[in-house]
Design an enzyme around this catalytic site. Structure first.
Site, PDB file in Angstrom:
ATOM      1  N   LYS A 110      28.186 -19.681  25.528  1.00 49.26           N
ATOM      2  CA  LYS A 110      27.583 -21.019  25.696  1.00 49.26           C
ATOM      3  C   LYS A 110      28.643 -22.056  26.056  1.00 49.26           C
ATOM      4  O   LYS A 110      28.474 -22.830  27.006  1.00 49.26           O
ATOM      5  CB  LYS A 110      26.884 -21.449  24.400  1.00 49.26           C
ATOM      6  CG  LYS A 110      26.536 -22.939  24.362  1.00 49.26           C
ATOM      7  CD  LYS A 110      25.913 -23.368  23.052  1.00 49.26           C
ATOM      8  CE  LYS A 110      26.790 -24.061  22.075  1.00 49.26           C
ATOM      9  NZ  LYS A 110      27.126 -25.458  22.277  1.00 49.26           N
ATOM     10  N   ASN A 111      29.716 -22.110  25.270  1.00 51.54           N
ATOM     11  CA  ASN A 111      30.659 -23.217  25.453  1.00 51.54           C
ATOM     12  C   ASN A 111      31.508 -23.070  26.715  1.00 51.54           C
ATOM     13  O   ASN A 111      32.122 -24.039  27.164  1.00 51.54           O
ATOM     14  CB  ASN A 111      31.519 -23.415  24.195  1.00 51.54           C
ATOM     15  CG  ASN A 111      30.688 -24.033  23.072  1.00 51.54           C
ATOM     16  OD1 ASN A 111      29.614 -24.595  23.328  1.00 51.54           O
ATOM     17  ND2 ASN A 111      31.156 -23.914  21.840  1.00 51.54           N
TER      18      ASN A 111
ATOM     19  N   CYS B   8      25.548 -32.092  18.264  1.00 52.91           N
ATOM     20  CA  CYS B   8      25.329 -31.836  16.838  1.00 52.91           C
ATOM     21  C   CYS B   8      26.011 -32.933  16.023  1.00 52.91           C
ATOM     22  O   CYS B   8      27.085 -33.408  16.384  1.00 52.91           O
ATOM     23  CB  CYS B   8      25.940 -30.497  16.433  1.00 52.91           C
ATOM     24  SG  CYS B   8      24.986 -29.070  16.929  1.00 52.91           S
TER      25      CYS B   8
ATOM     26  N   ARG C  89      32.213 -38.176  16.312  1.00 50.11           N
ATOM     27  CA  ARG C  89      32.718 -37.253  17.344  1.00 50.11           C
ATOM     28  C   ARG C  89      33.295 -38.083  18.488  1.00 50.11           C
ATOM     29  O   ARG C  89      32.647 -38.302  19.508  1.00 50.11           O
ATOM     30  CB  ARG C  89      31.609 -36.317  17.821  1.00 50.11           C
ATOM     31  CG  ARG C  89      31.121 -35.393  16.724  1.00 50.11           C
ATOM     32  CD  ARG C  89      30.133 -34.384  17.209  1.00 50.11           C
ATOM     33  NE  ARG C  89      30.724 -33.376  18.088  1.00 50.11           N
ATOM     34  CZ  ARG C  89      30.040 -32.361  18.610  1.00 50.11           C
ATOM     35  NH1 ARG C  89      28.767 -32.225  18.356  1.00 50.11           N
ATOM     36  NH2 ARG C  89      30.638 -31.491  19.398  1.00 50.11           N
TER      37      ARG C  89
ATOM     38  N   ASP D  93      33.021 -23.044  14.391  1.00 46.95           N
ATOM     39  CA  ASP D  93      31.646 -22.694  14.758  1.00 46.95           C
ATOM     40  C   ASP D  93      31.158 -21.426  14.050  1.00 46.95           C
ATOM     41  O   ASP D  93      30.002 -21.023  14.232  1.00 46.95           O
ATOM     42  CB  ASP D  93      31.522 -22.537  16.282  1.00 46.95           C
ATOM     43  CG  ASP D  93      31.688 -23.875  17.000  1.00 46.95           C
ATOM     44  OD1 ASP D  93      31.610 -24.924  16.337  1.00 46.95           O
ATOM     45  OD2 ASP D  93      31.909 -23.863  18.227  1.00 46.95           O
TER      46      ASP D  93
ATOM     47  N   ARG E  25      19.314 -23.670  21.170  1.00 41.73           N
ATOM     48  CA  ARG E  25      20.293 -24.312  22.053  1.00 41.73           C
ATOM     49  C   ARG E  25      21.399 -23.335  22.426  1.00 41.73           C
ATOM     50  O   ARG E  25      22.010 -23.481  23.485  1.00 41.73           O
ATOM     51  CB  ARG E  25      20.961 -25.493  21.339  1.00 41.73           C
ATOM     52  CG  ARG E  25      20.121 -26.729  21.233  1.00 41.73           C
ATOM     53  CD  ARG E  25      20.935 -27.830  20.581  1.00 41.73           C
ATOM     54  NE  ARG E  25      22.299 -27.756  21.072  1.00 41.73           N
ATOM     55  CZ  ARG E  25      23.381 -28.001  20.349  1.00 41.73           C
ATOM     56  NH1 ARG E  25      23.269 -28.365  19.106  1.00 41.73           N
ATOM     57  NH2 ARG E  25      24.585 -27.905  20.883  1.00 41.73           N
TER      58      ARG E  25
HETATM   59  C1  EPZ Z   1      33.763 -28.052  21.126  1.00 40.55           C
HETATM   60  O1  EPZ Z   1      33.352 -29.362  20.802  1.00 40.55           O
HETATM   61  C2  EPZ Z   1      32.558 -27.172  20.942  1.00 40.55           C
HETATM   62  N1  EPZ Z   1      31.508 -27.647  21.827  1.00 40.55           N
HETATM   63  C3  EPZ Z   1      32.094 -27.224  19.491  1.00 40.55           C
HETATM   64  O2  EPZ Z   1      31.095 -26.233  19.355  1.00 40.55           O
HETATM   65  C4  EPZ Z   1      33.252 -26.823  18.567  1.00 40.55           C
HETATM   66  O3  EPZ Z   1      32.866 -27.034  17.224  1.00 40.55           O
HETATM   67  C5  EPZ Z   1      34.493 -27.665  18.859  1.00 40.55           C
HETATM   68  O4  EPZ Z   1      34.817 -27.597  20.280  1.00 40.55           O
HETATM   69  C6  EPZ Z   1      35.729 -27.188  18.094  1.00 40.55           C
HETATM   70  O5  EPZ Z   1      36.001 -25.849  18.409  1.00 40.55           O
HETATM   71  C7  EPZ Z   1      31.540 -27.333  23.123  1.00 40.55           C
HETATM   72  O6  EPZ Z   1      32.417 -26.629  23.596  1.00 40.55           O
HETATM   73  C8  EPZ Z   1      30.429 -27.840  23.952  1.00 40.55           C
HETATM   74  P1  EPZ Z   1      36.854 -30.965  20.063  1.00 40.55           P
HETATM   75  P2  EPZ Z   1      34.269 -30.605  21.199  1.00 40.55           P
HETATM   76  O7  EPZ Z   1      37.052 -32.010  21.075  1.00 40.55           O
HETATM   77  O8  EPZ Z   1      34.957 -30.277  22.461  1.00 40.55           O
HETATM   78  C9  EPZ Z   1      38.561 -34.541  17.357  1.00 40.55           C
HETATM   79  C10 EPZ Z   1      28.977 -25.386  18.838  1.00 40.55           C
HETATM   80  O9  EPZ Z   1      28.406 -25.232  17.750  1.00 40.55           O
HETATM   81  N2  EPZ Z   1      38.556 -35.292  18.629  1.00 40.55           N
HETATM   82  O10 EPZ Z   1      37.663 -29.705  20.139  1.00 40.55           O
HETATM   83  O11 EPZ Z   1      33.429 -31.815  21.121  1.00 40.55           O
HETATM   84  C11 EPZ Z   1      37.150 -34.266  16.874  1.00 40.55           C
HETATM   85  O12 EPZ Z   1      36.641 -35.348  16.129  1.00 40.55           O
HETATM   86  C12 EPZ Z   1      29.739 -26.657  19.115  1.00 40.55           C
HETATM   87  O13 EPZ Z   1      28.947 -24.563  19.764  1.00 40.55           O
HETATM   88  C13 EPZ Z   1      39.110 -36.564  18.651  1.00 40.55           C
HETATM   89  O14 EPZ Z   1      39.591 -37.075  17.648  1.00 40.55           O
HETATM   90  O15 EPZ Z   1      35.304 -30.579  20.000  1.00 40.55           O
HETATM   91  C14 EPZ Z   1      37.343 -33.004  16.066  1.00 40.55           C
HETATM   92  O16 EPZ Z   1      37.782 -33.329  14.781  1.00 40.55           O
HETATM   93  C15 EPZ Z   1      29.561 -27.664  18.072  1.00 40.55           C
HETATM   94  N3  EPZ Z   1      39.116 -37.246  19.838  1.00 40.55           N
HETATM   95  C16 EPZ Z   1      38.487 -32.263  16.792  1.00 40.55           C
HETATM   96  O17 EPZ Z   1      39.127 -33.268  17.592  1.00 40.55           O
HETATM   97  C17 EPZ Z   1      38.604 -36.698  20.976  1.00 40.55           C
HETATM   98  O18 EPZ Z   1      38.649 -37.371  22.024  1.00 40.55           O
HETATM   99  C18 EPZ Z   1      38.050 -31.141  17.715  1.00 40.55           C
HETATM  100  O19 EPZ Z   1      37.050 -31.606  18.624  1.00 40.55           O
HETATM  101  C19 EPZ Z   1      38.054 -35.415  20.942  1.00 40.55           C
HETATM  102  C20 EPZ Z   1      38.038 -34.725  19.739  1.00 40.55           C
END
Ligand code: EPZ
Length: 430
Positions: free
Chosen positions: A22-23, A117, A122, A307, A399
């Protein structure tokens, strides 16, 4: 509105085929916006998040042809629009990849702020920081984010991410693919789907090195051409079925996986007493003895994936002894715990830490999925629980899991979909 009804407490036996990731899919499909030509993309999972991304591409003017169930031809040569509307964008977190791709292609973009989610705040500040460093003027106003570049093109530069972010790493890679000059992303995410997106872009003519390490170098190119690409298997879907066998017992061949991507999950399940045998593109998962307790800390790849946190908690609920789980990525990813307590689980949460006292058995009850992975974990818990578990709001699960009910029935699970005509259809916010 549909629900899942599970008569649990029965071990699982047989084979499960894993779908495309998916991702990776939700990033690779928007990445086609960067390409002048037809991208034939194989192993696309049939899930509602993918349908939403396809709706966005369609709205932008992409020509999408279904070749077969999991293969599509996507041609974005005639895209005219660099503005994506609010209605679809707000439903899906990965809509930010549309922003990065449009910005890379046109040097300007406007999209509604992404949904997704709810695990607390976020932010997308690292995406914004990256694009601003590449010369974009960014404006966030009225629920929309817009960007323009003085020269009509992003300019390569060096970007150090303050947090390891999958989304920011992929998004900057997308924008940088057609930028002027070299972009260097430091402290990049290393998840398998980051590498998959880089491989897709390279096969369409981009020039990206280092994906899978913490420094990625992207040399911008003027044009990208069409080609073929097959999406990698879904690490988290595979891990979810592995935990289903761990929780319910039995022996299942989980097919079409990359065992290397599963190592962090395999190692933890083995520590808990689950037997796992790695084959070339499959794993055999077997559990016939009681589960042992274990401590888990979620971290960016190659650490244990956030995840998979709710699914491993479902297993730990039934392990002998007390386990400690530390959520190392998201602020608020234990919202499902009260639902698990309805099944008889003994869990205490304090901030990012959950202490799970294993119980002899879980007992079926009506519960409600609150997000994608929590919903999947409720299925795992329901398969292990004695009696009947009825899971509401399963649109969250759909989803991200192609044919979950059919796949589980194929290994002997007593799970069915029931429709509840009285309940109003919920708005999807994936
Ligand atoms: C991706 O989300 C995945 N989604 C999420 O999977 C997954 O939980 C996450 O990566 C972590 O592995 C998709 O790929 C579509 P991040 P993403 O940016 O990219 C902080 C699922 O269930 N952060 O890696 O949104 C954030 O708050 C979904 O399949 C900032 O501070 O996650 C978090 O604590 C849910 N500033 C950490 O980084 C930013 O600009 C990691 O977030 C971006 C993120």
């Amino acid at each position: 509105m549909t629900k899942y009804m599970i008569h649990g407490g029965k071990p699982l036996y047989g084979e499960i085929d894993i779908s495309g990731a998916k991702n990776a899919a939700v990033a690779i499909l928007p990445a086609a916006l960067l390409v002048n030509g037809v991208c034939r993309i194989e192993n696309i999972p049939q899930i509602s998040d993918v349908s939403l991304v396809l709706d966005i591409l369609h709205e932008l003017g992409a020509d999408i042809r279904v070749v077969n169930r999991n293969t599509m031809d996507i041609d974005c040569s005639r895209i005219h629009n660099s503005r994506a509307s609010y209605d679809i964008m707000r439903k899906i977190r990965a809509s930010y990849y549309v922003f990065g791709s449009l910005l890379g292609r046109f040097g300007n973009a406007e999209v509604a702020m992404p949904g997704g989610c709810d695990f607390g705040v976020r932010p997308i500040d690292q995406h914004i920081k990256g694009f601003a460093a590449m010369g974009a003027n960014i404006n966030v106003q009225g629920g929309f984010i817009s960007a323009s570049t003085p020269e009509g093109r992003l300019t390569g530069t060096q970007i150090y991410l303050d947090v390891v972010s999958v989304g920011a790493t992929i998004n900057i890679m997308l924008g940088a693919s057609r930028a002027k000059g070299m972009t260097i992303i430091e402290n990049a995410a290393k998840e398998p789907h980051v590498v998959d997106v880089a491989n897709f872009l390279n096969s369409m003519g981009a020039d990206i090195m280092g994906a899978g390490t913490d420094v990625i170098k992207v040399r911008g190119v003027d044009q990208m051409r069409g080609g073929f690409y097959s999406i990698i298997p879904d690490q988290i879907e595979a891990g979810t079925y592995m935990t289903a066998v761990a929780a319910a017992g039995g022996e299942v061949l989980v097919k079409n996986v990359i065992p290397k991507h599963l190592e962090c999950i395999t190692a933890k399940l083995e520590e808990m007493g689950v037997e796992i045998k790695e084959l070339d593109d499959a794993v055999i998962v077997r559990r016939d003895k009681p589960l042992h307790r274990a401590n888990v800390k979620t971290m960016p790849y190659p650490g244990f994936p956030t995840d998979m946190q709710p699914q491993i908690v479902a297993c730990l609920c039934l392990a002998q002894g007390a386990s400690v789980v530390t959520e190392g990525v998201w602020d608020n990813r234990y919202r499902y715990v009260d639902e698990f307590k309805r099944l008889g689980a003994d869990i205490r949460v304090d901030g990012k830490i959950a202490v799970i006292e294993g119980v002899d058995h879980l007992t079926g009850a009506p519960i409600r999925a609150c997000d994608l992975r929590a919903g999947a974990a409720m299925v795992v818990a329901g398969l292990a629980a004695t009696g009947t578990t009825e899971i509401d709001c399963v649109y969250h699960i759909e989803r991200g899991y192609e044919d979950i009910v059919k796949k589980l029935r194929g290994v002997g699970a007593d799970i069915s979909v029931i429709s509840c005509p009285d309940a109003a259809e919920k708005q999807q916010v994936g």
